[in-house]
Scaffold this active site. Structure first.
Site, PDB file in Angstrom:
ATOM      1  N   GLU A 119      -7.114  -3.988  -0.676  1.00 26.15           N
ATOM      2  CA  GLU A 119      -7.245  -4.088  -2.016  1.00 26.15           C
ATOM      3  C   GLU A 119      -7.394  -5.229  -2.791  1.00 26.15           C
ATOM      4  O   GLU A 119      -6.615  -6.389  -2.368  1.00 26.15           O
ATOM      5  CB  GLU A 119      -5.944  -3.438  -2.714  1.00 26.15           C
ATOM      6  CG  GLU A 119      -5.992  -3.358  -4.333  1.00 26.15           C
ATOM      7  CD  GLU A 119      -4.590  -3.306  -4.918  1.00 26.15           C
ATOM      8  OE1 GLU A 119      -3.683  -3.231  -4.007  1.00 26.15           O
ATOM      9  OE2 GLU A 119      -4.373  -3.395  -5.914  1.00 26.15           O
TER      10      GLU A 119
ATOM     11  N   ASP B 263       1.248   0.132  -8.403  1.00 26.25           N
ATOM     12  CA  ASP B 263      -0.269   0.158  -8.451  1.00 26.25           C
ATOM     13  C   ASP B 263      -0.919   0.372  -7.173  1.00 26.25           C
ATOM     14  O   ASP B 263      -1.900   1.116  -6.709  1.00 26.25           O
ATOM     15  CB  ASP B 263      -0.966  -1.101  -9.086  1.00 26.25           C
ATOM     16  CG  ASP B 263      -2.106  -0.927  -9.792  1.00 26.25           C
ATOM     17  OD1 ASP B 263      -2.728   0.181  -9.957  1.00 26.25           O
ATOM     18  OD2 ASP B 263      -2.802  -2.079 -10.454  1.00 26.25           O
TER      19      ASP B 263
ATOM     20  N   ASP C  94      -1.118  -3.742  -1.970  1.00 27.38           N
ATOM     21  CA  ASP C  94      -0.019  -4.280  -2.758  1.00 27.38           C
ATOM     22  C   ASP C  94       1.213  -3.705  -2.379  1.00 27.38           C
ATOM     23  O   ASP C  94       1.177  -2.113  -2.790  1.00 27.38           O
ATOM     24  CB  ASP C  94      -0.299  -4.724  -4.062  1.00 27.38           C
ATOM     25  CG  ASP C  94      -1.257  -6.018  -4.385  1.00 27.38           C
ATOM     26  OD1 ASP C  94      -1.203  -6.615  -3.437  1.00 27.38           O
ATOM     27  OD2 ASP C  94      -1.647  -6.231  -5.215  1.00 27.38           O
TER      28      ASP C  94
END
Ligand code: 28F
Length: 647
Positions: free
Chosen positions: A439, A516, A512
């Site tokens: 990501e 999110d 992460d």
């Protein structure tokens, strides 16, 4: 059971003469599978359907409006109807009561004589003797408006003469039986929900009929009872399917049409949902024709024609445009097609496919005429439907273009050109290679620097995440975020998926360690699970576990993967520890990322199981689906995290 009985002319008088008498029941006990398909759980439940079907035949003939099915102790089932009662008069050929003929002679009411009913599934009307043959005991009670009659059978043989046990002004038939455990060796325990499913279907298909299912078994935790009564018939069925799909209506009406000709009837009910799946259920004489047949294909074809015709006439479509295709029209369609006919011809023994051409013509004409009329009478509804079909056609064309493009990208080598973003590894041996889907660009940069470039490939993802739940397949092909994933893996997608082309043995999602990131992981898991499920089944998908904290004092440092671990290290280094919380992968430099998350010697990774993928799928469906309320709640609770999601 044979379906030949369906092809014979139907008698108009229902009496003892309608029956032709054939062989005995030993054959049934010898080879039960021939008559009920299996002696397993399915066969056991089939017995109930056979008895209920006889009561439904009496309903279809117009004499019965209530059927009660009770599950009793000791594997006993009782079915009661309020029809005319099976005739008790002496059968002219056999010289015994007709009810005894029905229960003790194979194919009574069937094979060559016709069932006596105009409309019959063919499994119907002949099953009573088969159920009797396979029962330890069976008792029938007939009320003919004057007397109550009773007879008992054991393993198909008459155990007591038909006797009058009382007087009554009611009519009807009650059959009570116990399936023979020496035949149903797997189980003689009925599953309530299995019966409920089938009986509900029957109740939908016979509008107005009332079927009550009751679980009276004393070893059950709670008594259950369902009252199945749908005045709306197949319209109610469409509504029920819509509710279960958790989708919303697109057009507001359930469109219903019906017609009759000679001894045949046809009816259809349908609407469009906001979803993308198609659900068309077809039935012939209340038997689910799983493989469709003339009734179903006529419905689909005439729907396409009627919608194109309307579109041209009212200028939604231009004369020179390509016509809307079935796929465009079927998107989101929920339909029930039910036909009833006297001479149903099935193309297979399992009755999965109807073959009669005349019923196809009937359905075809009905839809052509009545749908044209409906659309002209309801211009607002018609516009909603036309817009939906036209947008689906647009999506289909876009998908085709995207696929063509993908094919063109394939170089002369026959191999696909890899995405620019992919930092590939040197090895081409999937036994040892891994791809990290990372990501964010900055984390991607660290991962590229820190990796073992021999075996580890890095694909950074960026931009808005695709909403897999709402996505059409064309969006998946065209999506700037997912297309590189698909191309890098090399397997293709959906129908074209080929696991032998997989370029990396391990596919590692690296996001992460916050909400999110968890969402992005869930979206990717859902994507793999839906479009490339074998990757999950075969354990190729992993989730990287980056640390949450770095605890350091002087030159000493430790990485912690949980609060507890952090506290442990703080203790360990003793006083003045400095604690760094990693908010994202991007805060780690290349060496740290390697050391903590990527080094096969020291890292820990989570292998995604089917259960986890299913859970992710369910969570994503909740977030991205059409149910507004739970989604709103979730977004409110996690407002600061969700800007990145395309919902
Ligand atoms: C609990 C299961 O089986 N109900 C049935 C009838 C009514 C008639 C019938 C049945 C006669 C000649 C066969 C009555 N009066 N429930 C049931 N209800 N079978 S099975 O007739 C059988 C045919 O061939 C019936 C006048 N005609 C028919």
């Amino acid at each position: 059971m044979s379906n030949e009985n369906l092809n014979v002319p139907v008698t108009d008088t229902y009496d003892e003469n309608s029956i032709q008498v054939l062989e005995g029941l030993e054959a049934v006990r010898k080879r039960p599978g021939m008559y009920i398909g299996s002696t397993g759980e399915r066969g056991l439940h089939h017995l109930v359907y056979e008895i209920v079907d006889n009561a439904i035949d009496e309903t279809l003939a117009g004499y019965c409006d209530k059927i009660l099915v009770e599950l009793l102790d000791d594997g006993v089932v009782r079915v009661t109807d309020n029809g005319r009662g099976i005739p008790v008069g002496i059968h002219p050929q056999k010289g015994i009561p007709t009810v005894s003929v029905v229960f003790t002679i194979l194919h009574a009411g069937g094979k060559f004589g016709g069932s006596g009913y105009k409309v019959s599934g063919g499994l119907h009307g002949v099953g009573a003797s088969v159920v009797n043959a396979l029962s330890t005991w069976l008792e029938v009670i007939v009320k003919d408006g004057k007397h109550i009659y009773k007879q008992r059978y054991e393993k198909g043989n008459i155990a007591s003469d038909l006797e009058v046990i009382g007087d009554t002004d009611e009519t009807g038939t009650t059959v009570t039986y116990k399936a023979d455990p020496s035949i149903f060796t797997d189980t003689t325990v009925y599953d309530y929900d299995t019966l409920l499913y089938r009986l509900r279907e029957q109740a939908f298909l016979n509008a107005g009929i009332r079927i009550v299912l009751k679980d009276c078994r004393s070893d059950r935790e709670n008594e259950r009872e369902d009252d199945l009564h749908f005045v709306g018939g197949i319209k109610s069925y469409v509504e029920y399917i819509l509710e279960k799909s958790k989708k919303d209506r697109l057009n507001s009406d359930i469109i219903y049409m019906s017609t009759e000709k000679d001894d045949s009837q046809a009816e259809v009910a349908f609407l469009w949902s906001t979803g993308f799946d198609t659900k068309i259920m077809s039935f012939a004489n209340t038997i689910h024709t799983v493989d469709g047949g003339t009734h179903e294909s006529s419905f689909k074809n005439s729907l396409v024609r009627a919608i194109n015709k309307y579109g041209l006439k009212f200028k939604f479509l231009k004369e020179n445009d390509a016509k809307l295709k079935a796929d465009d029209i079927n998107e989101g369609l929920i339909a029930v097609v039910s036909v009833k006919l006297t001479d149903a011809q099935f193309e297979s023994q399992t009755k999965a496919k109807l073959g009669n051409t005349s019923i196809g013509t009937l359905v075809n004409n009905m839809v052509a005429e009545q749908l044209a009329q409906y659309l002209e009478d309801h211009p607002q509804e018609a516009k909603i439907i036309m817009d939906k079909c036209i947008s689906a056609a647009g999506a289909r064309e876009a998908a085709q273009k995207a696929r063509d493009l993908e094919r063109k990208k394939t170089g002369a080598s026959g191999r696909q050109r890899m995405p620019e973003k992919l930092a590939d590894c040197i090895s081409k041996n999937p036994q040892e290679t891994e791809i990290f889907i990372v990501e964010g660009d900055s984390a991607g940069g660290s991962a590229i620097k820190g990796r073992d470039s021999n075996t580890q490939a890095i694909l950074p993802l960026w931009g808005k995440m695709l909403n897999v739940e709402k996505a059409r397949i064309d969006k998946v092909y065209g999506n700037e975020k997912l297309a590189p994933v698909v191309i890098s893996l090399g397997t293709g997608i959906g129908d074209n998926f080929d696991i032998t082309k997989l370029r990396y043995g391990k596919i590692v999602i690296m996001a992460d360690a916050d909400v999110d990131g968890a969402h992005i992981s869930a979206l990717l898991m859902t994507f793999f699970y839906r479009f490339m499920p074998e990757l999950v089944y075969e354990g190729h998908i992993y989730i990287a576990q980056p640390p949450l904290f770095k605890v350091s004092r002087g030159k000493q440092h430790f990485y912690a993967f949980s609060d507890a671990e952090r506290d442990y290290y703080i203790q360990k280094v003793g006083g003045n520890a400095s604690v760094q919380r990693y908010k994202g992968l991007g805060e780690m430099d290349a060496d740290q990322l390697w050391e903590t998350t990527m080094d096969p010697e020291t890292r820990s990774m989570l292998r995604v199981t089917v259960e986890q993928a299913e859970m992710a799928d369910a969570a994503i469906s909740m977030l991205m689906g059409d149910e507004v309320e739970p989604r709103r709640e979730f977004i409110e609770n996690n407002a600061q995290y969700v800007q990145n999601l395309d919902i």
